[in-house]
Design a protein around this motif. Sequence first.
Motif, PDB file in Angstrom:
ATOM      1  N   PRO A  95      -6.245   2.295   1.877  1.00 53.91           N
ATOM      2  CA  PRO A  95      -5.318   2.172   0.749  1.00 53.91           C
ATOM      3  C   PRO A  95      -5.371   0.835   0.012  1.00 53.91           C
ATOM      4  CG  PRO A  95      -4.130   2.054   2.835  1.00 53.91           C
ATOM      5  CD  PRO A  95      -5.545   2.426   3.163  1.00 53.91           C
TER       6      PRO A  95
ATOM      7  N   LEU B 253       1.002   4.225  -2.856  1.00 48.79           N
ATOM      8  CA  LEU B 253       0.787   5.650  -2.550  1.00 48.79           C
ATOM      9  C   LEU B 253       1.942   6.502  -3.069  1.00 48.79           C
ATOM     10  CD1 LEU B 253      -0.707   5.455   1.052  1.00 48.79           C
ATOM     11  CD2 LEU B 253      -1.755   6.648  -0.895  1.00 48.79           C
TER      12      LEU B 253
ATOM     13  N   GLU C 135      -9.308   7.039  -0.284  1.00 52.80           N
ATOM     14  CA  GLU C 135      -8.304   6.057  -0.717  1.00 52.80           C
ATOM     15  C   GLU C 135      -7.099   6.053   0.223  1.00 52.80           C
ATOM     16  OE1 GLU C 135      -9.302   6.150  -5.502  1.00 52.80           O
ATOM     17  OE2 GLU C 135      -7.946   7.642  -4.655  1.00 52.80           O
ATOM     18  N   LYS C 136      -6.739   7.221   0.747  1.00 54.65           N
ATOM     19  CA  LYS C 136      -5.639   7.272   1.716  1.00 54.65           C
ATOM     20  C   LYS C 136      -6.011   6.522   2.999  1.00 54.65           C
ATOM     21  CE  LYS C 136      -3.667  11.632   0.184  1.00 54.65           C
ATOM     22  NZ  LYS C 136      -3.609  13.080   0.425  1.00 54.65           N
ATOM     23  N   ASN C 137      -7.287   6.611   3.387  1.00 55.69           N
ATOM     24  CA  ASN C 137      -7.755   5.945   4.605  1.00 55.69           C
ATOM     25  C   ASN C 137      -7.988   4.447   4.402  1.00 55.69           C
ATOM     26  OD1 ASN C 137      -7.704   8.343   6.050  1.00 55.69           O
ATOM     27  ND2 ASN C 137      -9.796   8.864   5.472  1.00 55.69           N
TER      28      ASN C 137
ATOM     29  N   ASP D  48       0.820  -1.221   0.000  1.00 56.80           N
ATOM     30  CA  ASP D  48       0.000   0.000   0.000  1.00 56.80           C
ATOM     31  C   ASP D  48       0.849   1.265   0.000  1.00 56.80           C
ATOM     32  OD1 ASP D  48      -2.215  -1.641   0.017  1.00 56.80           O
ATOM     33  OD2 ASP D  48      -2.620  -1.407   2.157  1.00 56.80           O
ATOM     34  N   ASP D  49       1.889   1.292   0.837  1.00 60.26           N
ATOM     35  CA  ASP D  49       2.756   2.479   0.890  1.00 60.26           C
ATOM     36  C   ASP D  49       3.464   2.710  -0.439  1.00 60.26           C
ATOM     37  OD1 ASP D  49       2.102   3.146   3.466  1.00 60.26           O
ATOM     38  OD2 ASP D  49       3.792   2.100   4.376  1.00 60.26           O
TER      39      ASP D  49
ATOM     40  N   VAL E 281      -5.181  10.984  -5.593  1.00 59.09           N
ATOM     41  CA  VAL E 281      -5.612  10.036  -4.557  1.00 59.09           C
ATOM     42  C   VAL E 281      -6.571  10.774  -3.623  1.00 59.09           C
ATOM     43  CG1 VAL E 281      -4.852   8.583  -2.634  1.00 59.09           C
ATOM     44  CG2 VAL E 281      -3.447   8.729  -4.705  1.00 59.09           C
TER      45      VAL E 281
ATOM     46  N   GLU F 195      -9.031  11.324  -0.185  1.00 55.45           N
ATOM     47  CA  GLU F 195      -8.870  11.070   1.251  1.00 55.45           C
ATOM     48  C   GLU F 195      -9.357   9.663   1.605  1.00 55.45           C
ATOM     49  OE1 GLU F 195      -7.357  12.543   3.959  1.00 55.45           O
ATOM     50  OE2 GLU F 195      -6.523  13.710   2.305  1.00 55.45           O
TER      51      GLU F 195
END
Length: 198
Positions: free
Chosen positions: A82, A64, A78-80, A60-61, A74, A76
């Motif tokens: 991922p 990103l 999707e950031k939460n 995931d990282d 991306v 918010e």
Amino acid sequence: MNSEILELREKLQHKLSKSRYEHSLSVSFTCICLAMRYEYPLELAELAGLMHDCAKCYDDDGILKRCAKHKIPVTEGEKNAPAVLHAKYGAWLAKEHYGIKNPEILSAIACHTTGKPKMETLDKILYVADFIEVHRDKADHLPELRKLAFEDLDEALYQILKGTLNYLKRKGSPIDPMTKETFEYYHSLRSLSDRKES
């Protein structure tokens, strides 16, 4: 067999873990079967299934960071959550790295984790195939969903969305807003259809 598909299989086999590659093959075969049932071009369905997890060679990282590097927006949500983002990055990767240009295939890859309102046939085929393929064994009601997928693709899509949201809520996992939006869209269509019939 199409030489492009053979080449892509070979490339993916070197990039993905053994289990992820086997899953990708299984999804592609399931896509073909659903495409036969719903009279959709088989080769497009096979390619979408094969390539849908092409970004799963990154965590995931890593995804990103790659989205930031390639200026892929991306949200918010999707950031939460991922785990859904490999779909969006996978569509970019399929186009830019693997040479997939067909917009229907790219759309299906991009929305295979969350769905989206107004999905086209290939979007639905891939979303459902990813859930019901033969190696999946954790979800509730899989035998019924597998049968339903070949009877009513829209109803199978709806039931999978509903089950996914319930599962994520039970686990307390973050839910990408697009998954909710997709479910609400198909829920409203279903309600409208029920009202027309009564």
